[in-house]
Structures are given as C-alpha cells and as structure tokens.
Motif scaffolding. Structure first.
Motif, short mmCIF file in Angstrom:
data_model
loop_
_atom_site.label_atom_id
_atom_site.label_comp_id
_atom_site.label_asym_id
_atom_site.label_seq_id
_atom_site.Cartn_x
_atom_site.Cartn_y
_atom_site.Cartn_z
N SER A 62 5.27 -6.11 2.00
CA SER A 62 4.24 -5.42 2.79
C SER A 62 4.27 -3.89 2.62
O SER A 62 3.32 -3.23 3.02
CB SER A 62 4.38 -5.77 4.27
N VAL A 63 5.31 -3.35 2.00
CA VAL A 63 5.38 -1.90 1.85
C VAL A 63 4.29 -1.38 0.92
O VAL A 63 3.72 -0.31 1.17
CB VAL A 63 6.78 -1.43 1.40
N GLY A 64 3.94 -2.12 -0.12
CA GLY A 64 2.91 -1.68 -1.06
C GLY A 64 1.57 -1.47 -0.39
O GLY A 64 0.99 -0.37 -0.47
N PRO A 65 1.02 -2.50 0.30
CA PRO A 65 -0.25 -2.31 1.00
C PRO A 65 -0.19 -1.22 2.07
O PRO A 65 -1.15 -0.48 2.26
CB PRO A 65 -0.53 -3.68 1.62
N ALA A 66 0.95 -1.11 2.76
CA ALA A 66 1.08 -0.09 3.80
C ALA A 66 1.01 1.31 3.19
O ALA A 66 0.33 2.20 3.73
CB ALA A 66 2.38 -0.28 4.58
N VAL A 67 1.69 1.52 2.08
CA VAL A 67 1.65 2.83 1.42
C VAL A 67 0.26 3.12 0.89
O VAL A 67 -0.23 4.25 0.98
CB VAL A 67 2.73 2.92 0.33
N GLU A 68 -0.43 2.11 0.35
CA GLU A 68 -1.80 2.34 -0.13
C GLU A 68 -2.71 2.79 1.01
O GLU A 68 -3.55 3.66 0.84
CB GLU A 68 -2.36 1.08 -0.79
N GLU A 69 -2.51 2.22 2.19
CA GLU A 69 -3.31 2.61 3.35
C GLU A 69 -2.95 4.03 3.80
O GLU A 69 -3.82 4.81 4.18
CB GLU A 69 -3.13 1.60 4.49
N ARG A 115 -12.93 7.44 3.58
CA ARG A 115 -13.35 6.93 4.89
C ARG A 115 -14.81 6.46 4.87
O ARG A 115 -15.48 6.43 5.89
CB ARG A 115 -13.13 7.99 5.97
N ASP A 116 -15.25 6.08 3.70
CA ASP A 116 -16.63 5.63 3.51
C ASP A 116 -16.82 4.27 4.18
O ASP A 116 -16.20 3.28 3.77
CB ASP A 116 -16.94 5.54 2.02
N PRO A 117 -17.68 4.17 5.20
CA PRO A 117 -17.87 2.88 5.89
C PRO A 117 -18.52 1.81 5.01
O PRO A 117 -18.46 0.63 5.34
CB PRO A 117 -18.76 3.24 7.09
N ASP A 118 -19.16 2.21 3.91
CA ASP A 118 -19.72 1.22 2.99
C ASP A 118 -18.65 0.57 2.13
O ASP A 118 -18.89 -0.45 1.50
CB ASP A 118 -20.78 1.87 2.08
N VAL A 119 -17.46 1.17 2.11
CA VAL A 119 -16.37 0.66 1.28
C VAL A 119 -15.25 0.06 2.14
O VAL A 119 -14.66 -0.95 1.78
CB VAL A 119 -15.79 1.78 0.38
N PHE A 120 -14.98 0.68 3.29
CA PHE A 120 -13.84 0.29 4.12
C PHE A 120 -14.28 -0.19 5.49
O PHE A 120 -15.03 0.50 6.19
CB PHE A 120 -12.87 1.47 4.29
N ASP A 121 -13.79 -1.36 5.89
CA ASP A 121 -13.95 -1.84 7.25
C ASP A 121 -13.05 -0.98 8.14
O ASP A 121 -11.92 -0.67 7.77
CB ASP A 121 -13.53 -3.31 7.31
N ARG A 122 -13.53 -0.58 9.31
CA ARG A 122 -12.78 0.31 10.22
C ARG A 122 -12.24 1.52 9.45
O ARG A 122 -11.03 1.74 9.37
CB ARG A 122 -11.65 -0.46 10.90
N PRO A 123 -13.11 2.31 8.85
CA PRO A 123 -12.70 3.37 7.94
C PRO A 123 -11.84 4.47 8.55
O PRO A 123 -11.06 5.10 7.84
CB PRO A 123 -14.02 3.94 7.42
N ASP A 124 -11.97 4.71 9.84
CA ASP A 124 -11.22 5.80 10.47
C ASP A 124 -9.90 5.33 11.10
O ASP A 124 -9.20 6.12 11.71
CB ASP A 124 -12.08 6.49 11.53
N GLU A 125 -9.59 4.04 10.91
CA GLU A 125 -8.35 3.51 11.48
C GLU A 125 -7.30 3.33 10.39
O GLU A 125 -7.61 2.98 9.25
CB GLU A 125 -8.59 2.15 12.14
N LEU A 126 -6.03 3.52 10.77
CA LEU A 126 -4.91 3.24 9.89
C LEU A 126 -4.59 1.77 10.04
O LEU A 126 -4.10 1.33 11.08
CB LEU A 126 -3.71 4.11 10.28
N VAL A 127 -4.89 0.98 9.02
CA VAL A 127 -4.67 -0.47 9.04
C VAL A 127 -3.61 -0.78 7.99
O VAL A 127 -3.92 -0.97 6.81
CB VAL A 127 -5.98 -1.24 8.75
#
Length: 197
Positions: A62-69, A115-127
């Motif tokens: 899970s570290v890989g996806p977390a770092v990408e976020e 943070r483009d909402p057309d690309v990312f769901d919940r763009p302003d949140e750290l997921v």
C-alpha cells in the motif's frame, strides 16, 4: 552520466564543461529541494488523517499508491515552464477562449492539474488508497517526464515509511506555517513535529 554528457554530441551540439557543471548543479538542487519539500508537505498533510490511514505507508502493498497520492496532493512543483509548439486555443473553465501562438512561453500549473475534477474523484481530498494508476502530473508526462522521478518516488517511500515506523505518534504541534517564497517549489521553510508523548 556527467562524463557521457560531456562526451556526447546531439544534433551537432556538444556540451561544454560549463554546460555539464550547470546541469549537475541543476540536478542536485532540483533533486534535493523537491524531496525536501515533498516530505515536509506530506508530513503536514498526513497530520490531518487518522493513524490507520497513515499506516498504509508501512506496508509494501500500500505504500506505492499512498506515495502517488501524496505526490498528487502535496506536489512540491507548483508549475512547469513550456513553449507552445504550435498555435492553439485554450478554453478556460469560465468559457473564455485564449489564443496561444507558437513560440509563446507558458506556465502550466501542475498543482491545479492534479486537482482536476474531470480526472480525479474527490480531487481536493487526500485519498491514500486511491487506486492506481494515479494520473497526477507532478513529474510531467511523455518526453517531458522529469528525469528524477524514480529517485523522488523511492526516496519518499523510504523516508516516510521509516519516519512513521520509528515515530508512530508523530504529530504537528500548533504552529504558524512558514511557506517558502520560491516560485519554483512549494513547501515549508520549517515544520515542527513532536512524538506526542
């Protein structure tokens, strides 16, 4: 690498010793500064998430996806400079059409694109468990991909995993956040942390 840069010829151009030294200084500064600001920005953002979510940094799966976020939300690179390769029109979010001519310098705001909402769901949140691929533009894309992206990703994985493994109670005490005034990098001049004990 620097030796090869000094010896290589590209389209009839050879790099001078001064060119090579300038590239070495640029790589060193860009690599150190970007990692420094990314880790500080990440620690600041992670202070607001529950420990269980932060623990995603402690596991190989899970570290890989977390770092990408973290790269997406906490990017130390605010913008990149480019030159328009051809004439085109850009339509702003309010519908304004901006004509751009070939050869015109452009500043592309990576932090906004991430943070483009057309690309990312919940763009302003750290997921932190956002599914891969995370299509952030922190390192650019294609032939403009940052040369140091593997180093920054790996260093960030190691640094944050080690930090939270050794200091699981890490949090930020109340403080005034001091952002730098560097236009090229976004980050803190200092950030105080404590172990909470």
């Amino acid at each position: 690498m620097l030796h090869h840069l000094r010896e290589i010829e590209v389209h009839g151009h050879r790099f001078s010793e001064r060119d090579v030294i300038a590239q070495a200084a640029l790589l060193l500064f860009a690599g150190v500064a970007s990692i420094r600001y990314l880790i500080g920005n990440s620690v600041h953002a992670l202070a607001a998430v529950p420990t269980a979510e932060r623990d995603l940094l402690l596991h190989p799966g899970s570290v890989g996806p977390a770092v990408e976020e973290l790269l997406r939300v906490c990017t130390p690179v605010s913008f990149v400079g480019r030159v328009a390769g051809e004439d085109f029109e850009y339509t702003a979010s309010d519908g304004t059409v901006v004509p751009l001519r070939k050869g015109r310098p452009l500043l592309l705001y990576v932090a906004s694109a991430n943070r483009d909402p057309d690309v990312f769901d919940r763009p302003d949140e750290l997921v932190l468990d956002r599914p891969l691929p995370n299509r952030h533009l922190t390192f650019g894309i294609g032939r403009h991909l940052c040369f140091g992206d593997p180093l920054v990703r790996q260093t960030t994985r190691i640094a944050l995993s080690a930090l939270y493994r050794r200091w699981p109670g890490l949090h930020l005490p109340p403080q005034e956040t001091n952002w730098n005034n560097n236009l090229g990098f976004h980050g803190f001049t200092s950030l105080w942390v404590t172990d909470g004990h």
